[in-house]
Write a protein that holds these residues in place. Sequence first.
Motif, PDB file in Angstrom:
ATOM      1  N   UNK A 296      22.566  22.006  27.126  1.00 53.56           N
ATOM      2  CA  UNK A 296      21.941  23.131  26.436  1.00 53.56           C
ATOM      3  C   UNK A 296      22.555  23.359  25.061  1.00 53.56           C
ATOM      4  N   UNK A 297      23.794  22.901  24.859  1.00 56.98           N
ATOM      5  CA  UNK A 297      24.442  23.066  23.562  1.00 56.98           C
ATOM      6  C   UNK A 297      24.181  21.906  22.604  1.00 56.98           C
ATOM      7  N   UNK A 298      23.481  20.893  23.069  1.00 61.61           N
ATOM      8  CA  UNK A 298      23.153  19.751  22.227  1.00 61.61           C
ATOM      9  C   UNK A 298      22.193  20.204  21.131  1.00 61.61           C
ATOM     10  N   UNK A 299      22.546  20.060  19.863  1.00 60.20           N
ATOM     11  CA  UNK A 299      21.652  20.524  18.787  1.00 60.20           C
ATOM     12  C   UNK A 299      20.324  19.796  18.743  1.00 60.20           C
ATOM     13  N   UNK A 300      20.217  18.633  19.402  1.00 56.12           N
ATOM     14  CA  UNK A 300      18.960  17.897  19.433  1.00 56.12           C
ATOM     15  C   UNK A 300      18.149  18.189  20.702  1.00 56.12           C
TER      16      UNK A 300
ATOM     17  N   UNK B 106      35.631  23.246  15.217  1.00 57.46           N
ATOM     18  CA  UNK B 106      35.177  24.275  14.287  1.00 57.46           C
ATOM     19  C   UNK B 106      33.646  24.311  14.254  1.00 57.46           C
ATOM     20  N   UNK B 107      33.138  25.429  13.757  1.00 60.49           N
ATOM     21  CA  UNK B 107      31.710  25.518  13.427  1.00 60.49           C
ATOM     22  C   UNK B 107      31.569  26.477  12.255  1.00 60.49           C
TER      23      UNK B 107
ATOM     24  N   UNK C 260      31.319  22.297  18.619  1.00 57.19           N
ATOM     25  CA  UNK C 260      31.074  21.131  19.454  1.00 57.19           C
ATOM     26  C   UNK C 260      32.149  20.079  19.196  1.00 57.19           C
ATOM     27  N   UNK C 261      32.342  19.185  20.194  1.00 58.64           N
ATOM     28  CA  UNK C 261      33.374  18.151  20.040  1.00 58.64           C
ATOM     29  C   UNK C 261      32.834  16.884  19.395  1.00 58.64           C
ATOM     30  N   UNK C 262      31.560  16.904  19.005  1.00 59.33           N
ATOM     31  CA  UNK C 262      30.975  15.790  18.270  1.00 59.33           C
ATOM     32  C   UNK C 262      30.459  16.296  16.928  1.00 59.33           C
TER      33      UNK C 262
ATOM     34  N   UNK D  24      42.542  14.492  19.103  1.00 62.09           N
ATOM     35  CA  UNK D  24      42.337  14.651  20.541  1.00 62.09           C
ATOM     36  C   UNK D  24      41.244  15.671  20.868  1.00 62.09           C
ATOM     37  N   UNK D  25      40.572  16.194  19.853  1.00 55.89           N
ATOM     38  CA  UNK D  25      39.445  17.103  20.001  1.00 55.89           C
ATOM     39  C   UNK D  25      39.815  18.377  20.760  1.00 55.89           C
TER      40      UNK D  25
END
Length: 823
Positions: free
Chosen positions: A146-150, A309-310, A274-276, A304-305
Amino acid sequence: MPQVQPNAPGTLRQLAIAMALTLPAFGSPLPVSAADTGEQNTAKPQSAALNFNIPAQPLVDALNAFIAVSDWQVGFPAGMAKDIRSSAVHGRYTPQQALQQLLTGSGLRYRLTGANTATLENAPQSQADTPVLTTMTVVGEAVKDVNDPYNEDYYISNTSTATKTDTPIMETPMSVQVIPKQILKDQQAIRIKDALKNVSGVFWATDPMYEGFQLRGFQTDGTTTVYRNGLRIRRAQHEVVNLEQLEVLKGPAAAIYGRIEPGGLINVVTKKPLDKPYYALEQQFGSYDLYRTTIDATGPINDDRSLLYRFDLAYQNNDLFIDKMDQERVFVAPSLSWKPSDRTEVNLNLEYQYDTRTSYTGLPVLGNRPVNVPVTRFYGFGTDNETSVFEKVLVGFDWSHQFNDDWKIQHRFHYYNLDYQINNSSFFPRPVNPLNQRTAVRNVSTRPIDDTDTVATSIDLTGKFELFGTRHRVLAGFDYFWETAESQGFFGAPAPAVYRPVVDIFNPVYGQVPLASAKDFNQFTTFNQSWYGTYFQDQITLFDKLHIMGGGRYDWAARSNGSASTAIETARNNETEVKDEAFSPRVGMVYQPWPWLSLYGNYVESLGGANTALASNGQPLSAETAQQHEVGFKTELFDKKLLTTVAFYELTKQNIATPDPINSRFSVSTGEARSRGIEVDVSGQVTDGLSLIASYAYTDAEITKDNQGNQGHKLWNVPRNSGSFWAKYSVQDPVLRGLNFGAGAYVVGEREGNNANDWQMPGYVRVDALIGYSLELGKSKVTAQLNVNNLLDKTIYETSAFNGYLTQPGAPRNFMGSIRLEF
């Protein structure tokens, strides 16, 4: 010869049963039995399939989440899972499927050591990315994170707003709807009110400066309805650039959120780091010289993620469809996430918003209808004096810690400051002169000081355990809310004539009007409120089909307010305080005869909003209360991609303030109102390319007790019938892939303009359309999109305001285009 898909007969049977359940709601009963539907032949080995909603995260945390859902035991040597991240698992799977998906790409595989136990081991080098598959039956289809921006899904299967636990909607005994960010993208909704038109029984119901709504017939002023990440937010216009999704809980929510209007709660869920890495830049442009630029950037800060940030930014500048009106907005929202260990997460976020816009109040009423003038008509003075400034600062902080596989603690906090600088000349008219039916009085308003501070915090402990063959998910929590506000200014009644000019509603004359100086200020007010409450909840599962929820909350609340016409110190000295205590219970039950069908019911009591009126003894009135009975059903069709909720409810609200019959300057709490109705909400995906969201509401809301002669009248701004439908189709043909188009209609019936029911706003139908095209350029994606709103150019009156003297019009036909780059 055409081939029938294996799951088609089952889907048809499910549709038949769902239709049979829905038709009685519209007065056409249709009995259905297993023999009629052929359900006796649908037995499938699905009992081992469960709903999983596990995001990509450190493997240890992911395994804890897997164990909590599956009740499996998973062992592994110490240190094996260190610095390894899991893959996401979203959808309905058997535990073997879910565990295998979890380990994909980790270099590990699992080995069964018992019926519900497994151990992890290193996969052979050749199999590190392709773990050995065990024999299994695939059930359903996974959905994206659900958090995937795509993520383009219209249906989100889980929500935490209704229970403060991550619970599937199908197992939640309340009506709750989720509007994901993809719907906002497709409809180019830049205000939350534009998105909420997709939910049944929700209507915008305030002046244009704020965002207040009516839910199930009951109006709020924006102070008690909208929450942000589960914490109450002071009224303002919310920015959507950092919005992940909107969650709407129908009915009283006091059992876990404290005093609130009984119609429901709107929870604004913001985006998390997000970590990506992900970056998006969008430029929107539209009618009335609208230009809007947004930026969204997120990703890891360290290798190491553990630190993410956002950053979200929006800048908007536009005129409005109403003459002489414009606005400008600057919004920034940086946020950080820190995961010092696999079990601990800390989040810090900031929001800053600066708005300037021309003040506006609406169109007057003549007879029993809005005055017959263009909806673009402006009745202010048309000068720079009418520019208002709204500045807000929010600092949010939350952390969570997983003690073990079953128990977790989470703490949330935010501080919110809202500073109004309303240096303006506004049109707050008395009713149109009944003698000449063309003039009204304009009142000058100047409020250079209007400052509000709020603090909200909550701490929740959740846990899972088994007892005598039953599974329990428990919640215990405490929250605190504090607010203080002061206002100083001038309102033009009573006042010299220079501050109360007369306007011809058919031929308004614009021109400079002097602002009142500090020596003329005649309105000083103070407001303070605080409360704290403790709550508990137990969600019990029996036989994998019966889900029982029980719980409640005890509140201690206090509020005080003061007013004066001479000085703010006098208003402070005039403050009066009232205290309320109440217990708000909530019980509910869900029965799932089949995984795709849930039958539910609930009973809820509520401590409502604080009455701001004063009794004849000078004391504020006691708080409002409410009770609700609700039953309904939910279905998940088309491989768990389409959710339908049908709700039948009756909701009663007491202690409504009404004028004191002996002295109308004061009030008594004798009013009562009742709302009952039917609500239908559908959202999700029908085919690979077709997504839709639709709603219908039948709302019978009336005043049942009143001392002003309004008993039996309809509640204002509540249409008896309303509905919406929006569908988008993405072309699947390889040649035209990337092309999508859509359309929608929004229908609102006639509504009363006030509780006296002496004027009405006509109903309307609004038609919107969309066409867009997305192109993949390497690792980047470019999307061009055009939306047309109010395609048929209908005249729309959205709501009434200011004691029913005015109405707020909707925009004529308008366009919104955008270019969005994502990479």
